[in-house]
Design an enzyme around this catalytic site. Structure first.
Site, short mmCIF file in Angstrom:
data_model
loop_
_atom_site.label_atom_id
_atom_site.label_comp_id
_atom_site.label_asym_id
_atom_site.label_seq_id
_atom_site.Cartn_x
_atom_site.Cartn_y
_atom_site.Cartn_z
N ARG A 77 0.55 -5.52 -2.88
CA ARG A 77 0.58 -3.84 -4.15
C ARG A 77 -0.03 -4.77 -5.33
NH1 ARG A 77 6.60 -6.42 -6.75
NH2 ARG A 77 5.68 -8.41 -5.63
N ASP A 128 1.85 -19.77 -0.98
CA ASP A 128 1.31 -18.04 -1.30
C ASP A 128 1.37 -18.07 -3.01
OD1 ASP A 128 3.37 -17.49 0.31
OD2 ASP A 128 3.24 -15.54 -0.96
N ASN A 129 2.56 -18.75 -2.88
CA ASN A 129 2.65 -18.06 -5.13
C ASN A 129 1.82 -18.99 -5.20
OD1 ASN A 129 3.50 -15.90 -4.26
ND2 ASN A 129 6.23 -16.28 -3.48
N ARG A 147 -5.03 -18.39 -3.86
CA ARG A 147 -4.04 -19.42 -4.18
C ARG A 147 -4.18 -20.78 -2.47
NH1 ARG A 147 0.11 -15.01 -4.96
NH2 ARG A 147 -1.99 -13.21 -5.79
N ASP A 194 2.78 -15.18 -10.13
CA ASP A 194 3.97 -14.52 -8.79
C ASP A 194 5.36 -14.98 -9.49
OD1 ASP A 194 2.02 -13.30 -7.72
OD2 ASP A 194 2.46 -14.55 -5.69
N LYS A 198 -0.68 -5.08 -10.64
CA LYS A 198 0.13 -5.14 -9.21
C LYS A 198 1.26 -4.02 -9.93
CE LYS A 198 4.09 -9.07 -8.95
NZ LYS A 198 3.94 -10.66 -9.79
N ASP A 210 5.93 -0.73 0.15
CA ASP A 210 5.44 0.84 -0.58
C ASP A 210 4.27 0.42 -1.42
OD1 ASP A 210 6.12 -0.42 -2.69
OD2 ASP A 210 7.59 1.34 -3.13
N GLY A 211 4.22 -0.71 -1.62
CA GLY A 211 3.19 -1.23 -2.82
C GLY A 211 3.52 -0.85 -4.33
P1 AMP Z 1 5.73 -12.08 -2.84
O1 AMP Z 1 7.33 -12.67 -2.60
O2 AMP Z 1 6.22 -11.01 -3.93
O3 AMP Z 1 5.11 -13.11 -3.20
O4 AMP Z 1 5.27 -11.24 -2.17
C1 AMP Z 1 4.75 -12.58 -0.41
C2 AMP Z 1 4.19 -10.39 0.26
O5 AMP Z 1 4.47 -8.99 0.12
C3 AMP Z 1 2.58 -10.90 -0.68
O6 AMP Z 1 2.16 -10.10 0.57
C4 AMP Z 1 2.84 -8.88 -1.06
O7 AMP Z 1 1.70 -9.01 -1.32
C5 AMP Z 1 3.63 -8.55 -0.54
N1 AMP Z 1 5.18 -8.01 -0.72
C6 AMP Z 1 5.50 -7.67 -1.93
N2 AMP Z 1 5.74 -6.73 -2.49
C7 AMP Z 1 5.23 -5.70 -1.79
C8 AMP Z 1 5.23 -4.03 -1.63
N3 AMP Z 1 6.65 -3.29 -2.40
N4 AMP Z 1 5.14 -3.70 -1.12
C9 AMP Z 1 3.88 -4.30 -0.37
N5 AMP Z 1 3.41 -5.66 -0.19
C10 AMP Z 1 4.59 -6.31 -0.87
MG MG Z 2 3.19 -13.78 -3.86
#
Ligand code: AMP
Ligand code: MG
Length: 471
Positions: A88, A243-244, A178, A253, A108, A120-121
């Site tokens: 996203r 990844d964070n 990352r 993140d 973002k 949904d990105g």
């Molecule tokens: P996060 O927990 O926010 O670090 O996200 C973990 C993974 O989920 C990352 O690859 C993000 O890009 C993906 N992600 C989180 N929220 C969304 C979203 N609303 N749409 C698409 N991918 C998402």
């Molecule tokens: Mg992340």
């Protein structure tokens, strides 16, 4: 106009996917960070113009942008996920600031990418405003962090448990690379891309590093300093998945992150952290765990033999010493001590124990050491008084103790109940509380009458116990 110079997009195939932000219906500028724009050498007036807002919303691509979604993997709560990536977020490109520093400009919440999986990105306004406030506060406190250049409301709704207003955050980072980016290639046994990535990171962040081992050493040192900075603010990241964790050492993140009100070393806010893996006190241990993952990725570039494993292990085991030094410097400064000695650790620990027993407010207890109000935060005045005697004895002769304390103890933090009030008002279209809190957090060491209420601990009915990912 923005002059892009996109070094990551020049890497070969396999590091990213070219993609585009998805336009939104009715972009409205909620916040523009003018000091940051200036620091980047960007024209803030242009960013606030219809053309600039169109870029910040993902509705128009400025000349020179090469929008991409970056590939990465990651350990999430300890389990390896070989394929994550920007689901996203869209990296528009990189800019080189007047002082020569290079920064990613990323949108973002800019719509789906090839890495979105079921998502949904998009992002909703709440987490966008939260990240804006918290990341800028961290920067104001001198903690390495990604920054927030702008927040734009999209005029569209996103579907979560309910319909919520959508928003896009423009995030600025030294890079978005990352630990999980390294894991992506290591897991695939792609030694060539691993080497290219290491070379890219060395050139970009650690030009003094002569090889992958020295790169690891540099990342370990930066992360140790960053995590010590978190601890000294009572900050809990909430999702320290690999990844964070940025290899630049920047905090990245901001999801279910939070600052503690009452001091509890085992404090967890995140609704998805059922076992307290990412509790406040665990953060340095988790950093070591994450850096051990980075180390295993780099071993193939360090000779890939027993000697390489030994060297990588030794480097990761160097974390505690650096961390402890940074921790002591930060916490001693909170007591007014600018020349910490090893025995000062016990003095800090004694105060922290008193604070934990009292569930004292973390920020107010330290800030109150300067003006005598700390005693009121603690349940055991006799214990505190005895501590003060030893503390004063240590300070005797330190001329600058008050100034050191004033510089180390923020008067206010982004308290959860304040952030939630800001978000609730913003959902009703009222951004005044957001701007008021943002202004107060940008000068965390200054007192002003209109900011007094931001320094207050939540009343029991205001206390926030849970924070959410907000994805
Ligand atoms: P996060 O927990 O926010 O670090 O996200 C973990 C993974 O989920 C990352 O690859 C993000 O890009 C993906 N992600 C989180 N929220 C969304 C979203 N609303 N749409 C698409 N991918 C998402
Ligand atoms: Mg992340």
């Amino acid at each position: 106009m923005i002059h892009f110079d996109n070094s990551y997009a020049r890497l070969p195939q396999g590091f990213f996917t070219r993609t585009h932000p998805t336009p939104v219906r009715d972009p409205q500028l909620v916040a523009l960070n003018r000091p940051l724009a200036e620091r980047l050498g960007l024209d803030a007036d242009w960013l606030a113009s219809p053309e600039g807002i169109a870029m910040l919303a993902g509705n128009a691509l400025p000349e020179g942008a090469e929008p991409i979604a970056q590939a990465y993997a990651g350990h999430q709560f300890g389990g390896f996920v070989p394929q994550l990536g920007d689901g996203r977020a869209v990296l528009l490109g990189e800019v080189v600031a007047p002082d020569g520093a290079r920064f990613d400009i990323q949108l973002k919440g800019a719509g789906p990418t090839p890495f979105s999986r079921r998502g949904d990105g998009r992002a909703w306004l709440g987490p966008v405003l939260r990240e804006y406030l918290v990341s800028e506060f961290m920067a104001a406190c001198g903690i390495p962090t990604t920054r927030a250049l702008a927040a734009v409301a999209t005029g569209e709704q996103v579907i979560r448990e309910t319909l919520l207003p959508g928003a896009v955050l423009t995030r600025v980072a030294a890079s978005h690379i990352r630990v999980g980016t390294f894991e992506f290639y290591a897991a695939r046994g792609d030694r060539d891309r691993l080497q290219l990535l290491a070379d890219h990171v060395i050139g970009r962040h650690y030009p003094a590093a002569a090889d992958a081992g020295e790169l690891l050493e540099a990342v370990v040192a930066r992360q140790a300093a960053t995590i010590a900075g978190w601890m000294a603010l009572g900050f809990i990241h909430g999702v320290m998945n690999t990844d964070n964790m940025a290899v630049s050492g920047e905090t990245i993140d901001y999801g279910p992150c939070a600052f503690m009100d009452e001091y509890r070393p085992d404090k967890v806010f995140s609704s998805i952290d059922a076992h307290g893996r990412y509790a406040w006190r665990e953060q340095p241990n988790i950093a070591v765990w994450n850096l051990a993952q980075l180390a295993s990725c780099l071993v193939p570039l360090m000779g890939n033999d027993d000697a390489a494993v030994e060297r990588a292990t030794r480097i990761v085991h160097g974390f505690p010493e650096i961390y402890q030094r940074e921790w002591l410097a930060r916490f001693a400064a909170k007591l007014g001590i600018s020349d910490p000695r090893p025995e000062d650790r016990a003095l800090v620990e004694r105060l922290l124990t008193l604070m934990a027993e009292a569930r004292a407010d973390f920020t107010r207890s330290f800030a109150g050491l300067s003006d005598g109000t700390a005693r009121a935060e603690l349940a055991d005045p006799a214990g505190f008084d005895a501590w003060v005697v030893d503390w004063q004895a240590r300070l005797a002769g330190l001329a600058d103790a008050q100034a050191v304390m004033a510089a180390a103890n923020p008067r206010r933090i982004p308290r959860n109940h304040r952030i939630e009030a800001v978000i609730a008002a913003a959902r009703d279209g009222d951004y005044a509380p957001f701007h008021a809190l943002d202004a107060a957090l940008r000068e965390p060491l200054q007192d002003r009458p209109e900011w007094d209420s931001f320094a207050l601990a939540p009343r029991p009915e205001e206390l926030v116990q849970r924070t959410f990912c907000g994805t």
